[in-house]
Design a protein around this motif. Structure first.
Motif, mmCIF file in Angstrom:
data_model
loop_
_atom_site.group_PDB
_atom_site.id
_atom_site.type_symbol
_atom_site.label_atom_id
_atom_site.label_comp_id
_atom_site.label_asym_id
_atom_site.label_seq_id
_atom_site.Cartn_x
_atom_site.Cartn_y
_atom_site.Cartn_z
ATOM 1 N N ASP A 7 0.828 -1.202 0.000
ATOM 2 C CA ASP A 7 0.000 0.000 0.000
ATOM 3 C C ASP A 7 0.866 1.257 0.000
ATOM 4 O OD1 ASP A 7 -2.381 -1.364 -0.040
ATOM 5 O OD2 ASP A 7 -2.672 -1.304 2.153
ATOM 6 N N GLN A 8 1.953 1.202 0.798
ATOM 7 C CA GLN A 8 2.880 2.339 0.857
ATOM 8 C C GLN A 8 3.509 2.579 -0.505
ATOM 9 O OE1 GLN A 8 3.734 4.523 3.192
ATOM 10 N NE2 GLN A 8 2.367 3.715 4.766
ATOM 11 N N ALA A 9 3.917 1.484 -1.175
ATOM 12 C CA ALA A 9 4.543 1.615 -2.496
ATOM 13 C C ALA A 9 3.535 2.146 -3.496
ATOM 14 C CB ALA A 9 5.101 0.273 -2.953
ATOM 15 N N LYS A 14 1.492 6.805 -6.606
ATOM 16 C CA LYS A 14 0.413 7.736 -6.936
ATOM 17 C C LYS A 14 0.797 9.159 -6.555
ATOM 18 C CE LYS A 14 -3.439 4.511 -6.448
ATOM 19 N NZ LYS A 14 -4.644 4.169 -5.667
ATOM 20 N N ASP A 15 1.450 9.279 -5.388
ATOM 21 C CA ASP A 15 1.883 10.619 -4.948
ATOM 22 C C ASP A 15 2.890 11.215 -5.918
ATOM 23 O OD1 ASP A 15 0.233 10.544 -2.751
ATOM 24 O OD2 ASP A 15 1.805 9.913 -1.353
ATOM 25 N N GLU A 16 3.817 10.380 -6.392
ATOM 26 C CA GLU A 16 4.820 10.881 -7.334
ATOM 27 C C GLU A 16 4.179 11.310 -8.647
ATOM 28 O OE1 GLU A 16 7.975 8.076 -7.861
ATOM 29 O OE2 GLU A 16 8.484 8.077 -5.730
ATOM 30 N N SER A 17 3.239 10.506 -9.148
ATOM 31 C CA SER A 17 2.583 10.876 -10.407
ATOM 32 C C SER A 17 1.723 12.127 -10.207
ATOM 33 C CB SER A 17 1.750 9.716 -10.949
ATOM 34 O OG SER A 17 0.638 9.462 -10.103
ATOM 35 N N ARG A 18 1.069 12.229 -9.036
ATOM 36 C CA ARG A 18 0.280 13.426 -8.744
ATOM 37 C C ARG A 18 1.193 14.646 -8.627
ATOM 38 N NH1 ARG A 18 -2.961 13.198 -3.464
ATOM 39 N NH2 ARG A 18 -3.423 11.162 -4.306
ATOM 40 N N ASP A 19 2.349 14.467 -7.995
ATOM 41 C CA ASP A 19 3.306 15.576 -7.871
ATOM 42 C C ASP A 19 3.814 16.009 -9.244
ATOM 43 O OD1 ASP A 19 3.051 15.684 -5.147
ATOM 44 O OD2 ASP A 19 4.898 14.551 -4.724
ATOM 45 N N ARG A 20 4.126 15.020 -10.105
ATOM 46 C CA ARG A 20 4.589 15.360 -11.448
ATOM 47 C C ARG A 20 3.503 16.096 -12.222
ATOM 48 N NH1 ARG A 20 5.707 10.105 -13.681
ATOM 49 N NH2 ARG A 20 5.815 9.170 -11.646
ATOM 50 N N GLU A 21 2.263 15.607 -12.076
ATOM 51 C CA GLU A 21 1.147 16.259 -12.762
ATOM 52 C C GLU A 21 0.932 17.679 -12.241
ATOM 53 O OE1 GLU A 21 -3.640 15.777 -12.879
ATOM 54 O OE2 GLU A 21 -2.469 13.917 -12.888
ATOM 55 N N LEU A 22 0.996 17.850 -10.940
ATOM 56 C CA LEU A 22 0.852 19.180 -10.356
ATOM 57 C C LEU A 22 1.992 20.101 -10.770
ATOM 58 C CD1 LEU A 22 -0.446 18.405 -6.753
ATOM 59 C CD2 LEU A 22 -1.699 19.470 -8.614
#
Length: 122
Positions: A7-9, A14-22
């Motif tokens: 779940d952490q991975a 998801k956080d990294e892709s969201r950060d890249r998108e942001l």
């Protein structure tokens, strides 16, 4: 425990892709804002250029009054001469022409064009 790590991975992916998108959206927004700001600056500079020099209006008013004043003074003087000397319309005609010449001379003198010679180019 293994599911927690998975779940952490998954969350970190998801956080990294969201950060890249942001970050990408933020970069595009910065580019658009930069182009808008530069466009506004260009429009402001254009507006300042179109306003012109306020002292130019004063100069134009002075030059026009110098010219018109000469003609009016000549016309009035000619009318007075005709009235008292009885030389109607010759005094008015002659003094109007003299007034016109005086108006042109005053115009040239006021605009600092009288007496200047063009620079000699070698």
């Amino acid at each position: 425990m293994a599911s927690d790590e998975a779940d952490q991975a998954g969350k970190s992916g998801k956080d990294e892709s969201r950060d890249r998108e942001l970050n990408e959206r933020l970069r595009r927004l910065d580019e658009r804002l930069g182009s808008i700001k530069s466009g506004e600056a260009a429009e402001a500079a254009k507006a300042r250029k179109q306003e012109g020099d306020p002292s130019a209006i004063g100069k134009a008013m002075r030059l026009s009054s110098e010219f018109v004043g000469g003609i009016v003074a000549g016309g009035l003087l000619g009318w007075v001469v005709d009235r008292f000397a009885g030389t109607s319309p010759w005094g008015l005609i002659i003094f109007l022409m003299l007034g016109f010449a005086a108006g042109v001379r005053n115009l040239l003198r006021a605009s600092n064009m009288l007496g200047k010679t063009p620079d000699k180019q070698e």
